[in-house]
Structure formats: structure tokens, C-alpha cells
Design an enzyme around this catalytic site. Structure first.
Site, short mmCIF file in Angstrom:
data_model
loop_
_atom_site.label_atom_id
_atom_site.label_comp_id
_atom_site.label_asym_id
_atom_site.label_seq_id
_atom_site.Cartn_x
_atom_site.Cartn_y
_atom_site.Cartn_z
N CYS A 1 -10.85 -10.34 -5.68
CA CYS A 1 -9.99 -11.08 -5.06
C CYS A 1 -10.22 -12.57 -4.98
CB CYS A 1 -9.24 -10.54 -3.75
SG CYS A 1 -10.59 -10.28 -2.66
N GLU B 1 -2.35 -13.21 -10.97
CA GLU B 1 -3.60 -12.67 -10.82
C GLU B 1 -3.86 -11.54 -11.97
OE1 GLU B 1 -4.31 -9.94 -7.55
OE2 GLU B 1 -6.26 -11.17 -7.21
N GLU C 1 -5.41 -8.53 3.70
CA GLU C 1 -6.08 -9.34 2.69
C GLU C 1 -5.41 -9.11 1.30
OE1 GLU C 1 -8.28 -11.42 3.55
OE2 GLU C 1 -8.38 -10.75 5.80
N GLU D 1 -11.24 -11.36 7.98
CA GLU D 1 -12.40 -10.14 8.14
C GLU D 1 -13.58 -11.07 8.38
OE1 GLU D 1 -11.44 -7.20 7.51
OE2 GLU D 1 -10.15 -7.09 5.60
N LYS E 1 -7.44 4.94 4.66
CA LYS E 1 -6.92 5.39 3.81
C LYS E 1 -7.55 4.64 2.45
CE LYS E 1 -3.46 4.74 0.82
NZ LYS E 1 -4.12 4.79 -0.32
N GLY F 1 -5.10 -5.12 -0.64
CA GLY F 1 -4.55 -4.97 -1.71
C GLY F 1 -3.77 -6.00 -2.23
N SER F 2 -2.64 -5.81 -3.12
CA SER F 2 -2.00 -6.58 -3.85
C SER F 2 -1.13 -7.43 -2.91
CB SER F 2 -1.38 -5.93 -4.93
OG SER F 2 -0.32 -5.10 -4.65
N ASN G 1 -11.45 -1.88 -5.62
CA ASN G 1 -12.29 -2.86 -6.46
C ASN G 1 -13.70 -2.78 -5.79
OD1 ASN G 1 -11.02 -4.27 -4.34
ND2 ASN G 1 -11.02 -6.18 -5.32
N THR H 1 2.35 -5.34 -2.54
CA THR H 1 2.29 -4.16 -1.66
C THR H 1 2.15 -4.63 -0.10
OG1 THR H 1 1.15 -2.82 -3.26
CG2 THR H 1 1.27 -1.96 -1.10
#
Ligand code: NAD
Length: 480
Positions: free
Chosen positions: A282, A383, A249, A460, A175, A227-228, A152, A231
Site C-alpha cells: 500500500c 493503484e 487502512e 496503526e 478474519k 484492504g482496498s 499482501n 471495500t
């Protein structure tokens, strides 16, 4: 002839990649932008080993802090010099508006500059130990960091991680998401030009398999994942095996709490708090919780503002909303909209694909507003990660806070009120890592960003991010 892009290991692209080739496409029109070779397990292993070798050798880690800082500033400047090319790549690859992409590239350079700037001041401590001697507390880099990024905000999230990881002297295997690999590769090329030693910043392409190989690799000491939540849980389990350091996150279902004493028109104009990046954010305030006295007025104003959004070709300068990342994502969003309708929520606007030739080949979806949503509905709990907002009424402050806290997430949020005491009370009571008062601006370089509850762990940005890319080492010097 389509360009073929391969993983970047030890300062060069792999010349004979063994993995499968996948097209990366422009989601606004289906154009194939490049063919990307997925990294195989052996290639991921090779990237990690190169990163480890460089870390042990210390070309980067042992570089004087001022020189490391200067190199990161050179990279920030190279990003600025190449900003238009990077913005075009990002806009085409992610379907985001060119205006947003330009801002995000500049912001990426600013992130590097910020960490380069605070690095020399990020010192250790001395400790007044009780023994006869002195305690010194050092900050040491962690080692090889595996950085896993979503689609995103590809460039921004990459730099949220790469900048503090490199600032602390770590080596990196990055990655990017399979849908959006292009700017990560350009970043690696520019890092080389800036003077970051080959092998310190490596990029491996691919999806879940490559992410798993990185998360399980015994030489990777830290995984930073965005990510989600689903995951993220898997990454945490994989990291447990090697007791790797983990930052996560994850997802969000953030709320804007609008009280009757607020500037309701201003609050109702905060449409970009949910529709920015076509809702694939997010931090999106995908739940508007509005005190009942002003609920109808808020819904009316919010719908009117939303109606004016210009959706269209992401590359056009006056477009305000581009498309979703893929047709699968659009199907997912449409599925949630269908659930909202069948659960009895009132569809005030949108809820369909826009009509017109320019939308035919892309994954566009209209900004969508639901009112009369109840807290138990799926659209109020999960979400959606698309341009869909649910507006719910509440009566008392206590009820509003309980509603805001009534999901497994806790990433972001806003409070709209003119009562300063209430603003602070509610800001403290909402269980989220970030909360904004009378605005929806959530992310600032100088402040930590991250989630409570299932929105993640670790932070972060700000000087705190450096803590997550370093280990504390205590040294005691005897005075006897
Ligand atoms: P995702 O979880 O599907 O993928 C994220 C990254 O993980 C990708 O690079 C993907 O290839 C990789 N991956 C997938 N499966 C993996 C596995 N089993 N092991 C290791 N890596 C794996 O998420 P997405 O769809 O790319 O991104 C959207 C999600 O990201 C949303 O839930 C959103 O809220 C979240 N997000 C969070 C933040 C934040 O800061 N909290 C920021 C941006 C996005």
C-alpha cells in the site's frame, strides 16, 4: 491427504464446519497447501458471541495490566521460537521471498513486544474540572473487535491490529484474507500456548460474505479493516448501522518527489520503494515525480538498478522478488500495463511475464518501468498493486506538490532534496499520513501509520493505535 483447516473459535478448531472447502495455494507453483473451510453466518455469529462472553466475563480485560503485558511478551517469544515455520508458511502462501517473510515474522513479534511494553505507561488523566471535585479520565476497552486483513502482508497487518486490540483488553474476531489464512491460524494456536484465555482471539475463514457478517454483527463494537478503498467504503457503510468504531487502512498511489538538488543516484536506487513485495504494498511509491533537469538521468539510473532485480522461486535465499498473489492479480497488472502503452507512455523495462521453466506455473510478472507518463493517464491515477512504476517530470516545487496531491489517495511518500527548508516545506504540503525525507522507509513501530483522504482513517502503530482500541470514560468525584 490434504490438511483441512477450519475456523478457530473458543480455543479450538471447528470440528464439523458447515461451510464450503476452498484450496489455499502456493501462487509460485500452484501447489495446494491446505483446504480451508469458509465460516458460515452461524459460525461467525458463534465466534462473535464467544468473544463477547469472554469480554463480559473479563478473564482478559480484568487481568492486571502487568500480567496482560507479560502474556503478550510470551506470545512474542513463541513467535520467535517458531519463526522459521511461520516464515515458510507465509512465503509459500503469499509468494513472497523467504528473506522478506523471515523479516516480517520477526517484525510481528516486535509489534507485540512494543505494545506490551508501552501498555503499562498508557494511563488515563486527571482533569482540573471547575466543579468542587476531581475529574478522572479512564481508558476502557471497546469490546469485541472485528479485524479484517488483506493478503499482501498477512502476518504483519494481523499484528498491527491484534497487538493493540489485545493490549487494551478487547476480545477479537480476526478474519484473514481468503488467499492467506495460514499464519493467522498458527498465531491463534500460539496465543493459547502463551496463556491468552480461550475465546479472546478467534479466527474465522472466508471472503466478502464473512467480512460482511462481521461488519454487520450487532455485538461487534469496532471494525478495523485493511484492504482496498472500494471495500473500505462498503465496510464504513455497514458499520454505520450500529455506529461501530471504524479504522480503515486503504489503498495508495504514493509519490517520490525527486528535486534536482537531491543525491539523484541515491534516489534512483530506491527501487524497493516500489518493487518490494512485488509491488503489492500500500506504501509503494508507484509514482516517481522527478524535476525536469535531472529527469533523463534519473530514468536511466532507475532502469539500470531495476534490471538487476533477481526474480524467481520465493523460497530460494537469493531471490529478491517473488510472484504476485494470484493469476487474477497478474491479469489485473497486465491490463494496466496495456492501458499505459496504449495511452502513449514509454515502456522502458518489463511489461511482460518472465520467460523460463521456473516461471511457468506461478503468477510472476517482471518489474516494469514507464517513463513519459502524464498525470491524467490511468497508470498515474489508479493503484495497480503490482510491480509497475510511472516516472513523471515536473518543473517547479509548486507543480511537484500539486502532482503528488493529484490523486484521491494520501498514504505515503518521499521527498528527495539536499535543501532542508524545502524538505520540510514539501513534507508539510504533501497530503499524506506518512512522508519520508531522503529515504523510502515509511513504517516505524514508534510512529503512527495511516492515510489522509481516501487512503483511510485511524492509525496503526505507536501509542496512538491504543486510542483506536479504547473508549474514553470521564468520572467525576464530588468533594462536597
Ligand atoms: P480487499 O479489499 O479485496 O480485501 C481486504 C479484506 O476484506 C479481505 O480479508 C477480504 O476478504 C475482505 N472483504 C472483501 N470484501 C468485503 C466486504 N464486502 N466486507 C467486508 N470484508 C470484505 O483488498 P485486498 O485485495 O485483499 O488487499 C489489497 C488492498 O489492500 C490494496 O488496495 C492495498 O492498498 C490495501 N492495503 C492497505 C494497507 C494500508 O495500511 N493502508 C495495507 C495493506 C494493504
Amino acid at each position: 491427504m490434504l490438511e483441512r483447516k477450519t475456523s478457530w473459535i473458543d480455543g479450538k478448531p471447528l470440528s464439523e464446519p458447515a461451510g464450503t472447502l476452498n484450496p489455499t495455494i502456493n501462487p509460485a507453483n500452484g501447489e495446494v497447501l491446505a483446504l480451508i473451510a469458509d465460516a458460515t453466518a452461524e459460525e461467525v455469529d458463534s465466534a462473535v458471541r464467544v468473544a463477547e462472553r469472554l469480554f463480559v466475563r473479563g478473564d482478559w480485560r480484568k487481568m492486571p495490566t502487568s500480567k496482560r503485558s507479560q502474556t503478550l511478551i510470551s506470545l512474542a517469544n513463541l513467535i520467535r521460537t517458531n519463526a522459521e515455520e511461520l516464515a515458510q508458511l507465509e512465503s509459500k502462501n503469499a509468494g513472497k521471498t523467504i528473506a522478506d517473510a523471515r523479516d516480517e515474522i520477526q517484525y510481528g513479534a516486535n509489534i507485540l513486544q512494543f505494545f506490551a511494553g508501552i501498555l503499562p505507561a498508557f494511563c488515563g488523566e486527571t482533569a482540573p474540572v471547575s466543579g468542587n471535585g476531581t475529574g478522572l479520565v479512564f481508558r476502557e476497552p471497546v469490546g469485541v473487535c472485528g479485524l479484517i486483513v488483506p493478503w499482501n502482508f498477512p502476518f504483519v497487518v494481523t499484528l498491527w491490529k491484534v497487538a493493540p486490540a489485545l493490549a487494551m483488553g478487547n476480545s477479537v474476531v480476526l478474519k484473514p484474507a481468503p488467499a492467506t489464512p495460514l499464519t493467522a491460524l498458527r498465531l491463534a494456536e500460539l496465543a493459547q500456548e502463551a496463556g491468552i484465555p480461550d475465546g479472546v482471539l478467534n479466527v474465522v475463514f472466508g471472503g466478502a460474505e464473512v467480512g460482511r457478517a462481521l461488519s454487520l454483527h450487532p455485538l461487534v463494537r469496532k471494525i478495523s479493516f485493511t484492504g482496498s478503498t472500494k471495500t473500505g467504503k462498503e465496510v464504513m457503510k455497514m458499520a454505520a448501522e450500529g455506529v461501530k468504531r471504524v479504522s480503515l487502512e486503504l489503498g495508495g498511489k504514493s509519490a517520490s518527489l525527486v528535486f534536482a538538488d537531491a543525491d539523484v543516484e541515491r534516489a534512483a536506487n530506491s527501487i524497493w520503494s516500489v518493487f518490494a513485495n512485488a509491488g503489492q504494498d500500500c506504501c509503494a511509491r508507484s509514482r516517481m515525480l522527478v524535476q525536469r533537469e535531472v529527469y533523463d538521468r534519473f530514468v536511466e539510473c532507475f532502469v539500470e538498478h531495476t534490471r538487476s532485480i533477481r526474480i524467481g522461486n520465493p523460497q530460494a535465499d537469493d531471490t529478491q522478488m517473488g510472484c504476485l498473489i494470484s493469476s487474477q492479480q497478474r491479469e489485473r497488472v497486465a491490463g494496466y500495463v496495456a492501458q499505459g502503452k496504449s495511452a502513449g507512455a514509454k515502456l522502458c523495462l518489463g511489461g511482460e511475464v518472465p520467460k523460463g521453466e521456473e516461471f511457468d506455473r506461478g503468477s510472476f510478472y517482471l518489474p516494469t518501468v514507464f517513463s513519459e507518463v502524464t498525470p491524467d493517464m490511468v497508470i498515474a491515477q489508479e493503484e495497480i498493486f503490482g510491480p509497475v512504476v510511472s516516472i513523471l517530470p515536473f518543473d517547479t516545487e509548486e507543480e511537484g506538490v500539486a502532482l503528488a496531491n493529484g490523486t484521491p489517495y494520501g498514504l505515503s511518500g518521499s521527498v528527495w532534496t539536499r535543501d532542508i527548508a524545502r524538505a520540510l516545506r514539501v513534507a508539510r504540503a504533501v497530503e499524506s499520513g506518512v512522508i519520508s525525507i531522503n529515504t523510502s522507509s515509511s513504517v516505524h513501530l514508534e510512529m503512527p501509520f495511516g492515510g489522509f483522504k481516501q487512503s483511510g482513517m485511524g492509525r496503526e502503530l505507536s501509542s496512538h493505535a491504543l486510542e483506536y482500541y479504547s473508549e474514553l470514560k470521564s468520572v467525576f468525584i464530588s468533594a462536597e
